[in-house]
Design an enzyme around this catalytic site. Sequence first.
Site, PDB file in Angstrom:
ATOM      1  N   GLY A 188       0.833  -1.192   0.000  1.00 40.55           N
ATOM      2  CA  GLY A 188       0.000   0.000   0.000  1.00 40.55           C
ATOM      3  C   GLY A 188       0.867   1.240   0.000  1.00 40.55           C
ATOM      4  O   GLY A 188       2.013   1.201   0.448  1.00 40.55           O
ATOM      5  N   GLN A 206       3.298   9.962   1.185  1.00 42.15           N
ATOM      6  CA  GLN A 206       4.607   9.282   1.223  1.00 42.15           C
ATOM      7  C   GLN A 206       5.490   9.627   0.035  1.00 42.15           C
ATOM      8  O   GLN A 206       6.686   9.390   0.068  1.00 42.15           O
ATOM      9  CB  GLN A 206       4.401   7.756   1.272  1.00 42.15           C
ATOM     10  CG  GLN A 206       3.736   7.289   2.554  1.00 42.15           C
ATOM     11  CD  GLN A 206       3.542   5.794   2.542  1.00 42.15           C
ATOM     12  OE1 GLN A 206       2.572   5.284   2.020  1.00 42.15           O
ATOM     13  NE2 GLN A 206       4.493   5.064   3.118  1.00 42.15           N
ATOM     14  N   CYS A 234       5.843  -0.179   7.232  1.00 42.11           N
ATOM     15  CA  CYS A 234       5.538   0.990   6.406  1.00 42.11           C
ATOM     16  C   CYS A 234       6.801   1.406   5.659  1.00 42.11           C
ATOM     17  O   CYS A 234       7.881   1.454   6.261  1.00 42.11           O
ATOM     18  CB  CYS A 234       5.062   2.124   7.310  1.00 42.11           C
ATOM     19  SG  CYS A 234       4.663   3.631   6.419  1.00 42.11           S
ATOM     20  N   LEU A 235       6.655   1.717   4.366  1.00 40.00           N
ATOM     21  CA  LEU A 235       7.814   2.141   3.577  1.00 40.00           C
ATOM     22  C   LEU A 235       8.432   3.426   4.136  1.00 40.00           C
ATOM     23  O   LEU A 235       9.607   3.695   3.911  1.00 40.00           O
ATOM     24  CB  LEU A 235       7.404   2.354   2.112  1.00 40.00           C
ATOM     25  CG  LEU A 235       6.959   1.086   1.353  1.00 40.00           C
ATOM     26  CD1 LEU A 235       6.364   1.459   0.010  1.00 40.00           C
ATOM     27  CD2 LEU A 235       8.113   0.118   1.186  1.00 40.00           C
ATOM     28  N   HIS A 264      -4.551   1.560   7.098  1.00 39.35           N
ATOM     29  CA  HIS A 264      -3.191   2.108   7.272  1.00 39.35           C
ATOM     30  C   HIS A 264      -2.958   3.264   6.293  1.00 39.35           C
ATOM     31  O   HIS A 264      -2.423   4.309   6.667  1.00 39.35           O
ATOM     32  CB  HIS A 264      -2.197   0.954   7.051  1.00 39.35           C
ATOM     33  CG  HIS A 264      -0.754   1.328   7.069  1.00 39.35           C
ATOM     34  ND1 HIS A 264       0.156   0.774   7.941  1.00 39.35           N
ATOM     35  CD2 HIS A 264      -0.025   2.182   6.296  1.00 39.35           C
ATOM     36  CE1 HIS A 264       1.357   1.280   7.717  1.00 39.35           C
ATOM     37  NE2 HIS A 264       1.278   2.139   6.711  1.00 39.35           N
ATOM     38  N   GLU A 265      -3.402   3.081   5.043  1.00 40.14           N
ATOM     39  CA  GLU A 265      -3.174   4.120   4.025  1.00 40.14           C
ATOM     40  C   GLU A 265      -4.053   5.350   4.275  1.00 40.14           C
ATOM     41  O   GLU A 265      -3.612   6.479   4.092  1.00 40.14           O
ATOM     42  CB  GLU A 265      -3.410   3.560   2.612  1.00 40.14           C
ATOM     43  CG  GLU A 265      -2.531   2.374   2.223  1.00 40.14           C
ATOM     44  CD  GLU A 265      -1.062   2.539   2.586  1.00 40.14           C
ATOM     45  OE1 GLU A 265      -0.546   3.667   2.548  1.00 40.14           O
ATOM     46  OE2 GLU A 265      -0.428   1.525   2.918  1.00 40.14           O
ATOM     47  N   HIS A 324      -2.485   7.533   6.749  1.00 38.21           N
ATOM     48  CA  HIS A 324      -1.439   8.387   6.167  1.00 38.21           C
ATOM     49  C   HIS A 324      -2.020   9.713   5.681  1.00 38.21           C
ATOM     50  O   HIS A 324      -1.412  10.777   5.853  1.00 38.21           O
ATOM     51  CB  HIS A 324      -0.775   7.697   4.971  1.00 38.21           C
ATOM     52  CG  HIS A 324       0.382   6.816   5.320  1.00 38.21           C
ATOM     53  ND1 HIS A 324       1.520   7.280   5.946  1.00 38.21           N
ATOM     54  CD2 HIS A 324       0.599   5.494   5.106  1.00 38.21           C
ATOM     55  CE1 HIS A 324       2.371   6.273   6.099  1.00 38.21           C
ATOM     56  NE2 HIS A 324       1.835   5.170   5.603  1.00 38.21           N
TER      57      HIS A 324
END
Length: 170
Positions: A45, A50, A93-94, A135-136, A139
Amino acid sequence: MAILKILTIPDPILRQKAEPVAKVDAETAQLMRNMLETMYVGGIGLAANQVGVLKRIVTVDISDERDGSKALLMANPEIIWSSDEKFTYKEGCLSVPDSFADVVRPKKIRVKYLNEKNEPKEVEAEDLLSVCIQHEIDHLNGILFIDHLSRLKRNMIVKKVEKTCSRQDQ
Ligand code: NI
């Protein structure tokens, strides 16, 4: 398509709230495709924050194919229902490199959004897909998965990431 640069903590853009998309036009659809390609490098995701863009856009794909055929490209995703039943998953998470921790979230959700053709859609998701979408969407509101942890656990992860990143900068 293009691979975009992924921001990591403590970049302040990760803590800002993204703005709604008025219409999914050609430029927005292109951004979605670039985000998808960037996500396929190492994640399931990705949210626009990000990659430094404060628009309410996320991409998600939990399939094995990872060729775009089962991907969700979502603008203005909004949770319109969530289950009382919870689900625990070890999230990463990236933007928080090499860190993982158990997060508890609603097991099932229903989400409305605009797809890459500006069509209104709804999707019901459970387990991993549900976790990933939640989660996204977090963000887009400036929230990271570490915010769902105890302060002690959060501080441990933040310190570890800062140490690794400062080593890489030298
Ligand atoms: Ni993330």
